[in-house]
Scaffold this active site. Structure first.
Site, PDB file in Angstrom:
ATOM      1  N   GLU A 199       0.832  -1.201   0.000  1.00  0.00           N
ATOM      2  CA  GLU A 199       0.000   0.000   0.000  1.00  0.00           C
ATOM      3  C   GLU A 199       0.876   1.265   0.000  1.00  0.00           C
ATOM      4  O   GLU A 199       2.093   1.192   0.184  1.00  0.00           O
ATOM      5  CB  GLU A 199      -0.905   0.021   1.230  1.00  0.00           C
ATOM      6  CG  GLU A 199      -0.127   0.062   2.549  1.00  0.00           C
ATOM      7  CD  GLU A 199      -0.927   0.676   3.684  1.00  0.00           C
ATOM      8  OE1 GLU A 199      -1.263   1.872   3.558  1.00  0.00           O
ATOM      9  OE2 GLU A 199      -1.179  -0.021   4.676  1.00  0.00           O
TER      10      GLU A 199
ATOM     11  N   LYS B  93      -5.411  -1.946  14.171  1.00  0.00           N
ATOM     12  CA  LYS B  93      -4.876  -0.905  15.045  1.00  0.00           C
ATOM     13  C   LYS B  93      -5.335  -1.169  16.482  1.00  0.00           C
ATOM     14  O   LYS B  93      -6.505  -1.445  16.734  1.00  0.00           O
ATOM     15  CB  LYS B  93      -5.357   0.469  14.586  1.00  0.00           C
ATOM     16  CG  LYS B  93      -5.018   0.808  13.131  1.00  0.00           C
ATOM     17  CD  LYS B  93      -3.521   1.006  12.942  1.00  0.00           C
ATOM     18  CE  LYS B  93      -3.209   1.680  11.613  1.00  0.00           C
ATOM     19  NZ  LYS B  93      -3.746   1.014  10.443  1.00  0.00           N
TER      20      LYS B  93
END
Length: 799
Positions: free
Chosen positions: A55, A197
Site C-alpha cells: 500500500e 490498530k
C-alpha cells in the site's frame, strides 16, 4: 528462513477439474487510461512468480518525506531479497498504478501533505481517476481497501501491510467501521498484517469479520497451542484468535484452497509484532486510552480520527511507537513474500496436475526439450569444431569482440490525437489510432555491439533474422552502420525477425508493448554449434558477450566457446525473468561451473537482476555445494563478518538492502560482478586471484576487504568498490533510458580488450552511458568521438 522451514512438509495437491477457475484467474483488468500494471508485475504474474502488493497510504499519510522514501525502498527490497516481486500500488496524476517505478514512488512520496494528495479507498478511486478527464489531477496513497481492490484487478493474491482498520470504540453509536473490513468481505485477496490498530475495538472487529465471511488466523510464531490476536504494537490483545496458523506453508495452503473453491471474500493472517520491537500490552493500553480521550475531546471523527489518534500515540509514547511501526511492517512484508512464494509453488503444481502448461515454478528450472546437452559442451581449452550439415554460411573474418544475442527491429508508436479528439492523452483500444511511428534497429546484443563498434573495436554481432521484410531491413541498417554482418544468420520460415513494438500515449509514457523474440527462444546447443561455431575464425576473439535472450543451453554454449578460446566471457542478464537462465540443472555440478572453472568472467546485472540471480542460485541449492564453500572460505572473510567495512566501502543503505552480500555469494560462479545501481553508480564486486598485484597495492588497499588465509592456490581475496557518479543528470537532461546498460557493457568490453583493467574501464563506460542518456538513439553516436585514454570531464549514472 531456514529456521521457519525446519520440519515443515509441503501439502500434496489434490487433482481437480474446473475450467471456470482457470478462466476466472485470467479475468483481470487490462491496462487502460485509468489503470496501469507495470511491465515487471505483468511479466511476474504471467510466469507465476510470487508477487506481493504494497500500500501507499503509509507513505502519503503516515511518514513524512524523505522518511517515507526510505521506507518504500526498504519494503520493496524486503520483497526482492526474499524472492518476490513488489507491486507498490498508488494513484499518480489520476491513474491507478500497480507496480510503481522508483521515480513514480519518489514523485508520490514527495507529494505527501499536499492538498491534491489524498487518502484513497474504494469509494474514492472513480472520483480521482474520473476528474483527470476534466483537467483535475490528484495523487493518492491507497488504503488497505483501495490496495486490495486494485491488487485483485491486477490478479495479485497476497498483500503485506501494517495494521488493519476496524470497528472503532463506540461504533454502536457512531457507526465508525473501517472500509477495510467490508473490502475483506468481498475481495479475494489475502492480507498479512499485525492484526488491526490497537486503539480499535478488537472483539467487535473480529465479530464483524466473521459476519463478512472473512477467514482470520494468527501466525503462531513459534508458540504452542491457542494464541491471541495481536494488538499491533503488542503481541497479545487478550482476545483469542479464531484460528492459529503454524507457518507460511500452512497459510499458502489455505489461500490455495480458498482460491480453488472460488470464495469471493478475503483472508486475514495476523502476524505478531517482532518480540524485540513490541511494547508490553499494559504499557500501551494506558497510552491508547489517553489518545482516544483527547480525540473525543477534539472532535476528531470519521477519516480524521485515525490520523489524530496515531499522532497522539506517537506523542504520548515519546516516539516509541515509530520504530515498532517500522519493525512490524517489515516483518509483515517479509512473511507475505514467503507466503507468496509457497503459494506460487502450489499454483504451478496444480497447473501441472491438470495438464495445463506453466512457464515457471519458483526455484525450479523447466526440463530441457533436448534429450542430451552434455555432448555439445566442449572441454575447456579445447578447439571447438563440429561438422555441419547446415547450408547457412559460416563466418571466417576475425573480430576482437563477439556479441551473441538479440537483434530486433523496434517500433515506437506515439499516440498523436487529432484536434478535438475526446481523449487527448491515451489511445483507444479495439480501434485504429493516429500516431507517429518510428522504426529503429535495436536488441540488447545489437546495442552492446554498436557501442563497442563506435569506440573503435572490431565487433561481430551473432544473431538470427527471418527471411522477411523486417529481417532484410535490419541487415541493411546494420551494414549502413559499418558493422560486420557475417554473424547474422537468415533462418527460413516459420522463423520471424525479432521485433519490439511500443505503444506510447501522447505524453510518451508506455501504454502497451509487445515483444517477439521467438527466433532465439527456439535455439539449442546443437543449433549454436552448427550455425555459428562450425567454422571459427583463424584469430579467436578476445571477448565473448552473451545476452540472456537465448535459451539456457545456447547461453552455456556461447560461454563455453569463449572459454575454449581463452576469451573474456561476459553475461548480460537482460531482465529478472531471463537472468535466471544462467543457472540450470545442466550446469550445476559441484565442479563444472565454480571458480576457476566458471562460465562467465563478468556479469552486469541491475539491482533487480542481481537479486534474481541470487535467489535462483539459492533456490537451486547451489550455495550448499562443497566447491562453493571452498571458494567462499578461501576469500578470507573474518568470522565477525564484513558489515562495517562494507558500509564504509559502499554505503549503509546498500548493505541494509543486502546488495554487496548477494554479490559476494555469487562470486564463485561469476568472479566479477558489476551491479548497475542507477543514480547511485556501479558496484564492483570481484574475486581477486592469488598473486594479483592488487593485493599489494597501497592505492587499492581500502577496497580489498578480505585476503585469503588458507593458502588456496587460486583465490587471493575480495575486492569491493562503489563507483559513484560525479554528476547525475537531471530529469530535463535525460532524453531516453533505452540502451543505457547496453552502452555501458559495450564500452566496458571495448576498454578491457584494449588492455585496461576493469577498475579503469568502469569510469569510461559510465561516461559512455551518460552520453546515451542524453541521446534519442539507444546508443549515442557521440561515442565515436570518445577517446580511450580514460580522461573525462564528467561521469554519469546508468540505469
Amino acid at each position: 528462513m531456514n529456521c521457519l522451514r525446519k520440519g515443515i512438509v509441503r501439502p500434496t495437491i489434490a487433482l481437480r477439474s474446473s475450467p471456470l477457475t482457470a478462466l476466472n484467474a485470467r479475468r483481470h483488468l487490462a491496462n487502460n487510461g485509468f489503470f496501469r500494471v507495470s511491465e515487471e508485475v505483468r511479466e511476474a504474474l504471467n510466469s507465476r512468480k510470487p508477487v506481493v502488493a504494497l500500500e501507499t497510504t503509509i507513505y502519503t499519510h503516515g511518514f513524512p518525506y524523505p522518511e517515507n522514501v526510505a521506507l518504500a525502498s526498504l519494503l520493496e527490497s524486503v520483497v526482492r531479497v526474499n524472492g518476490g516481486v513488489p507491486a507498490t500500488i498508488g494513484i499518480l496524476d489520476g491513474i491507478a498504478r500497480v507496480g510503481m517505478s522508483p521515480e513514480e514512488i519518489i514523485r508520490l512520496t514527495e507529494s505527501a501533505g499536499k492538498k491534491n494528495t489524498l487518502k484513497l479507498s474504494r469509494r474514492d478511486l472513480s472520483y480521482v481517476c474520473g476528474l483527470r478527464l476534466a483537467g483535475k489531477t490528484f495523487n493518492g496513497g491507497s488504503t488497505i481497501a483501495g490496495t486490495m481492490l486494485l491488487a485483485h484487478l491486477a490478479g495479485i493474491k497476497i498483500f503485506g501491510t501494517g495494521g488493519l482498520g476496524g470497528v472503532h470504540r463506540g461504533a454502536e453509536s457512531s457507526m465508525d467501521i473501517s472500509a477495510d473490513l467490508t473490502e475483506l468481505g468481498r475481495t479475494p485477496v489475502a492480507v498479512i498484517s499485525s492484526g488491526c490498530k490497537s486503539f480499535l475495538d478488537i472483539p467487535r472487529t473480529l465479530e464483524y469479520l466473521e459476519t463478512e465471511g472473512v477467514g482470520v488466523g494468527t501466525f503462531a510464531d513459534g508458540r504452542k497451542g491457542d494464541v491471541n490476536f495481536p494488538a499491533f504494537y503488542s503481541r497479545d490483545s487478550g482476545v483469542k484468535s479464531p484460528t492459529t496458523i503454524a507457518d507460511e506453508i500452512e497459510a499458502a495452503a489455505i489461500i490455495h484452497a480458498h482460491n480453488s473453491l472460488e470464495i469471493q471474500s478475503g483472508l486475514l493472517f495476523a502476524n505478531p509484532c517482532p518480540i524485540e520491537a513490541a511494547i508490553p500490552q499494559g504499557e500501551m493500553d494506558s497510552v491508547i486510552e489517553e489518545a482516544i480521550r483527547q480525540a473525543e475531546a477534539s472532535g476528531a471523527t470519521g477519516k480524521d480520527n485515525t490520523p489524530f489518534i496515531l499522532a497522539k500515540i506517537k506523542e504520548l509514547s515519546k516516539g516509541k511507537s515509530i520504530p515498532v511501526n517500522r519493525a512490524l511492517i517489515e516483518a509483515n512484508v517479509r512473511r507475505a513474500t514467503i507466503v507468496a512464494r509457497e503459494l506460487a509453488t502450489l499454483d504451478v503444481k496444480q497447473d501441472q496436475a491438470q495438464g495445463r502448461p506453466s512457464t515457471h515454478i519458483p526455484g525450479v528450472e523447466q526440463p530441457s526439450p533436448v534429450s542430451s546437452y552434455v555432448e555439445y559442451i566442449p572441454n575447456i581449452g579445447s578447439t571447438l569444431h563440429r561438422e555441419t550439415t547446415s547450408t547457412l554460411p559460416s563466418y571466417t573474418s576475425s573480430a576482437d569482440i563477439v556479441v551473441a544475442g538479440a537483434l530486433a527491429v523496434d517500433f515506437s508508436c506515439d499516440y498523436a490525437p487529432l484536434p478535438g479528439s475526446g481523449n487527448q492523452i491515451d489511445p483507444s483500444f479495439h480501434t485504429s489510432n493516429p500516431a507517429a511511428i518510428h522504426q529503429s534497429l535495436g536488441g540488447v546484443a545489437h546495442n552492446i555491439a554498436k557501442a563497442a563498434h563506435y569506440l573503435g573495436s572490431s565487433v561481430r554481432l551473432c544473431s538470427a533474422i527471418g527471411d522477411d521484410l523486417s529481417g532484410r531491413a535490419a541487415l541493411s541498417q546494420l551494414q549502413s552502420e559499418g558493422m560486420q554482418s557475417d554473424g547474422i544468420k537468415v533462418l527460413s520460415a516459420p522463423n520471424r525477425t525479432a521485433q519490439y513494438v511500443a505503444v506510447n500515449n501522447a505524453d510518451k509514457d508506455l501504454t502497451l508493448a509487445m515483444a517477439d523474440m521467438s527466433i532465439l527462444e527456439s535455439s539449442t546447443g546443437a543449433s549454436i554449434s552448427d550455425t555459428w561455431l562450425s567454422s571459427p575464425p583463424n584469430t579467436p576473439p578476445r571477448a565473448v558477450i552473451v545476452d540472456a535472450n537465448w535459451t539456457t543451453e545456447a547461453i552455456h554454449m556461447w560461454l563455453w566457446y569463449g572459454k575454449s578460446v581463452n576469451a573474456l566471457t561476459a553475461f548480460e542478464p537482460v531482465s529478472m525473468a531471463k537472468a535466471t537462465r544462467f543457472f540450470s540443472p545442466l550446469a550445476t555440478s559441484d565442479q563444472a561451473t565454480v571458480f576457476p572453472n566458471h562460465l562467465a568472467d563478468i556479469a552486469t546485472p541491475n539491482l533487480h537482476e542481481l537479486t534474481a540471480l541470487h535467489n535462483k542460485a539459492q533456490d537451486s541449492d547451489l550455495f550448499n555445494s562443497k566447491s562453493w564453500f571452498r571458494v567462499i572460505d578461501a576469500l578470507g572473510i573474518p568470522s565477525s563478518g564484513l558489515r562495517v567495512p562494507l558500509s564504509v566501502t559502499t554505503s549503509p543503505e546498500l548493505v541494509d538492502q543486502g546488495i554487496p552480500q548477494q554479490s559476494i555469494k555469487l562470486l564463485p560462479f561469476i568472479p566479477t560482478l558489476l551491479t548497475k545501481l542507477g543514480p547511485r553508480g556501479v558496484l564492483l564486486t570481484k574475486l581477486i586471484r592469488a598473486g594479483d598485484p592488487i593485493l599489494s597495492s597501497p592505492d587499492e588497499a581500502q577496497y580489498v576487504l578480505a585476503r585469503c588465509g588458507n593458502n588456496d592456490p587460486e583465490v587471493g581475496g575480495l575486492y569491493i568498490r562503489l563507483f559513484v557518479p560525479e554528476r547525475i543528470l537531471g530529469p530535463g537532461e535525460i532524453i531516453s533510458v533505452n540502451g543505457i546498460g547496453d552502452t555501458f557493457l559495450g564500452a566496458l568490453a571495448a576498454t578491457i580488450t584494449s588492455g585496461r583493467r576493469v577498475e579503469d574501464a568502469i569510469p569510461l563506460a559510465q561516461r559512455a552511458a551518460g552520453l546515451s542518456l542524453r541521446s534519442r538513439e539507444s546508443v549515442s553516436p557521440e561515442l565515436k568521438s570518445m577517446n580511450m585514454n580514460g580522461s573525462m570531464d564528467f561521469e554519469f549514472a546508468i540505469r
